[in-house]
Design a protein around this motif. Structure first.
Motif, PDB file in Angstrom:
ATOM      1  N   ASP A  15       0.848  -1.187   0.000  1.00 14.08           N
ATOM      2  CA  ASP A  15       0.000   0.000   0.000  1.00 14.08           C
ATOM      3  C   ASP A  15       0.885   1.240   0.000  1.00 14.08           C
ATOM      4  O   ASP A  15       0.990   1.977   0.995  1.00 14.08           O
ATOM      5  CB  ASP A  15      -0.941  -0.021   1.206  1.00 14.08           C
ATOM      6  CG  ASP A  15      -1.915  -1.192   1.145  1.00 14.08           C
ATOM      7  OD1 ASP A  15      -2.109  -1.744   0.046  1.00 14.08           O
ATOM      8  OD2 ASP A  15      -2.474  -1.549   2.192  1.00 14.08           O
ATOM      9  N   THR A  18       3.900   4.739  -5.044  1.00 17.10           N
ATOM     10  CA  THR A  18       4.577   4.622  -6.338  1.00 17.10           C
ATOM     11  C   THR A  18       5.160   3.230  -6.517  1.00 17.10           C
ATOM     12  O   THR A  18       5.456   2.526  -5.538  1.00 17.10           O
ATOM     13  CB  THR A  18       5.729   5.637  -6.468  1.00 17.10           C
ATOM     14  OG1 THR A  18       6.777   5.302  -5.533  1.00 17.10           O
ATOM     15  CG2 THR A  18       5.242   7.069  -6.213  1.00 17.10           C
ATOM     16  N   VAL A  19       5.352   2.860  -7.769  1.00 12.46           N
ATOM     17  CA  VAL A  19       5.983   1.574  -8.087  1.00 12.46           C
ATOM     18  C   VAL A  19       7.416   1.554  -7.579  1.00 12.46           C
ATOM     19  O   VAL A  19       7.895   0.523  -7.092  1.00 12.46           O
ATOM     20  CB  VAL A  19       5.918   1.308  -9.602  1.00 12.46           C
ATOM     21  CG1 VAL A  19       6.802   0.127  -9.988  1.00 12.46           C
ATOM     22  CG2 VAL A  19       4.477   1.039 -10.037  1.00 12.46           C
ATOM     23  N   ALA A  22       7.377   0.589  -4.076  1.00 14.09           N
ATOM     24  CA  ALA A  22       7.007  -0.820  -3.968  1.00 14.09           C
ATOM     25  C   ALA A  22       8.186  -1.713  -4.341  1.00 14.09           C
ATOM     26  O   ALA A  22       8.428  -2.737  -3.690  1.00 14.09           O
ATOM     27  CB  ALA A  22       5.808  -1.121  -4.853  1.00 14.09           C
ATOM     28  N   GLU A  23       8.912  -1.346  -5.374  1.00 13.10           N
ATOM     29  CA  GLU A  23      10.100  -2.108  -5.767  1.00 13.10           C
ATOM     30  C   GLU A  23      11.120  -2.137  -4.635  1.00 13.10           C
ATOM     31  O   GLU A  23      11.743  -3.177  -4.373  1.00 13.10           O
ATOM     32  CB  GLU A  23      10.717  -1.494  -7.019  1.00 13.10           C
ATOM     33  CG  GLU A  23       9.898  -1.709  -8.279  1.00 13.10           C
ATOM     34  CD  GLU A  23      10.441  -0.939  -9.470  1.00 13.10           C
ATOM     35  OE1 GLU A  23      10.167  -1.350 -10.603  1.00 13.10           O
ATOM     36  OE2 GLU A  23      11.152   0.074  -9.266  1.00 13.10           O
ATOM     37  N   ILE A  38      -1.493  -6.058  -4.273  1.00 11.93           N
ATOM     38  CA  ILE A  38      -1.563  -4.782  -4.974  1.00 11.93           C
ATOM     39  C   ILE A  38      -3.018  -4.350  -5.002  1.00 11.93           C
ATOM     40  O   ILE A  38      -3.885  -5.060  -5.516  1.00 11.93           O
ATOM     41  CB  ILE A  38      -0.991  -4.897  -6.391  1.00 11.93           C
ATOM     42  CG1 ILE A  38       0.520  -5.160  -6.315  1.00 11.93           C
ATOM     43  CG2 ILE A  38      -1.276  -3.631  -7.207  1.00 11.93           C
ATOM     44  CD1 ILE A  38       1.191  -5.345  -7.652  1.00 11.93           C
ATOM     45  N   LEU A  42      -1.740   1.487  -5.518  1.00 15.77           N
ATOM     46  CA  LEU A  42      -0.603   1.182  -6.388  1.00 15.77           C
ATOM     47  C   LEU A  42      -1.052   0.844  -7.802  1.00 15.77           C
ATOM     48  O   LEU A  42      -0.360   1.186  -8.779  1.00 15.77           O
ATOM     49  CB  LEU A  42       0.202   0.024  -5.788  1.00 15.77           C
ATOM     50  CG  LEU A  42       1.558  -0.255  -6.441  1.00 15.77           C
ATOM     51  CD1 LEU A  42       2.458   0.973  -6.381  1.00 15.77           C
ATOM     52  CD2 LEU A  42       2.235  -1.445  -5.758  1.00 15.77           C
ATOM     53  N   ALA A  43      -2.211   0.200  -7.932  1.00 19.46           N
ATOM     54  CA  ALA A  43      -2.704  -0.165  -9.266  1.00 19.46           C
ATOM     55  C   ALA A  43      -2.859   1.066 -10.145  1.00 19.46           C
ATOM     56  O   ALA A  43      -2.543   1.038 -11.342  1.00 19.46           O
ATOM     57  CB  ALA A  43      -4.036  -0.898  -9.151  1.00 19.46           C
ATOM     58  N   GLY A  47       0.748  -0.014 -11.003  1.00 18.80           N
ATOM     59  CA  GLY A  47       0.890  -1.265 -10.286  1.00 18.80           C
ATOM     60  C   GLY A  47       0.479  -2.508 -11.034  1.00 18.80           C
ATOM     61  O   GLY A  47       0.929  -3.615 -10.700  1.00 18.80           O
ATOM     62  N   PHE A  50       3.469  -3.605 -12.759  1.00 16.43           N
ATOM     63  CA  PHE A  50       4.372  -4.101 -11.718  1.00 16.43           C
ATOM     64  C   PHE A  50       3.952  -5.497 -11.271  1.00 16.43           C
ATOM     65  O   PHE A  50       4.805  -6.353 -11.003  1.00 16.43           O
ATOM     66  CB  PHE A  50       4.379  -3.135 -10.539  1.00 16.43           C
ATOM     67  CG  PHE A  50       5.285  -3.533  -9.414  1.00 16.43           C
ATOM     68  CD1 PHE A  50       6.632  -3.783  -9.638  1.00 16.43           C
ATOM     69  CD2 PHE A  50       4.798  -3.647  -8.115  1.00 16.43           C
ATOM     70  CE1 PHE A  50       7.472  -4.151  -8.600  1.00 16.43           C
ATOM     71  CE2 PHE A  50       5.628  -4.008  -7.083  1.00 16.43           C
ATOM     72  CZ  PHE A  50       6.968  -4.264  -7.319  1.00 16.43           C
ATOM     73  N   ALA A  51       2.645  -5.743 -11.217  1.00 18.08           N
ATOM     74  CA  ALA A  51       2.158  -7.080 -10.862  1.00 18.08           C
ATOM     75  C   ALA A  51       2.675  -8.112 -11.854  1.00 18.08           C
ATOM     76  O   ALA A  51       3.098  -9.212 -11.473  1.00 18.08           O
ATOM     77  CB  ALA A  51       0.633  -7.091 -10.830  1.00 18.08           C
TER      78      ALA A  51
END
Length: 232
Positions: A15, A18-19, A22-23, A38, A42-43, A47, A50-51
């Motif tokens: 949560d 930004t990607v 998250a990375e 996700i 993030l989506a 995201g 990224f998923a």
């Protein structure tokens, strides 16, 4: 059960805004966590791509989209999610939507999860929204409907996990968000439980976001939660 087994039962909620952030979280948790959630935040910031990257890297992804729409739209959305290769997808536990999703995902490895009552809601919130059921009764009703629709699992607050497990049996997943290790703040969650208690209650997977991604030492926070799960 080994710690590696519990790593597949801990779903870390990414949560984050930004990607890139998250990375960073995924890198910091490398070797500890393997399953990531996700959601909307993030989506809507890249995201979904990224998923796909996480899946390509051998990670498991819980896509928390809480789908609800007309039958055809739900089915078409599920068909595209199947192609992404994610492990789990949520939709609201409305019977027609669930049946459409189950038909669309037939033959795939996607686990469809029925969201019962959000963990941020209590009986007063449900009454304000027009429901005549209290939270516990509505969760049980939706768990039965999810089982009848052929869903792969149910999302419920951990305090309801035992009742849900009795309804859905041993084959369906019982996924519990709102997990808070002892001594941590509840935030906007109203129906919470510790990791150990949630496992004892019958949860198959725990979703933990802020207590891990918001921690100064994310690896230590995740390891502590896995250790609590093992104690159960």
């Amino acid at each position: 059960m080994a710690a590696t087994d519990f790593a597949d039962r801990l779903i870390v909620g990414l949560d984050l805004p930004t990607v890139a952030e998250a990375e960073t979280a995924v890198r910091e948790l490398d070797g500890i966590a393997r399953f990531y959630k996700i959601g909307y935040r993030l989506a809507f910031a890249g995201g979904l791509d990224f998923a796909r990257d996480l899946v390509a890297d051998g990670k498991k992804v819980f896509l928390d989209m809480k789908l609800l729409d007309i039958d055809n739209t739900v089915a078409e959305g599920v068909e595209n999610v199947v192609r992404m290769g994610v492990t789990m997808l949520t939709l609201h536990a409305y019977p027609k939507a669930m049946r459409s999703a189950v038909d669309a995902a037939e033959g795939s490895a996607l686990t469809l999860l029925a969201v019962t009552v959000l963990t941020s809601m209590d009986n007063r919130d449900l009454a304000e929204a027009g429901y005549s059921f209290d939270a516990h009764a509505l969760v049980e009703r939706r768990a039965r409907q999810a089982r009848e629709a052929g869903m792969g699992g149910v999302v419920c607050a951990a305090p309801e996990a035992a009742a849900v497990r009795n309804i859905v049996g041993t084959d369906m997943a019982v996924v519990t968000p709102g997990i808070r290790p002892a001594g941590t703040a509840h935030g906007d969650q109203k129906r919470v439980m510790t990791p150990a208690d949630a496992i004892r209650a019958g949860a198959s997977h725990l979703v933990v976001a802020r207590p891990i991604v918001g921690a100064r030492d994310r690896r230590a926070a995740a390891q502590k939660i896995i250790a609590e799960m093992q104690q159960a």
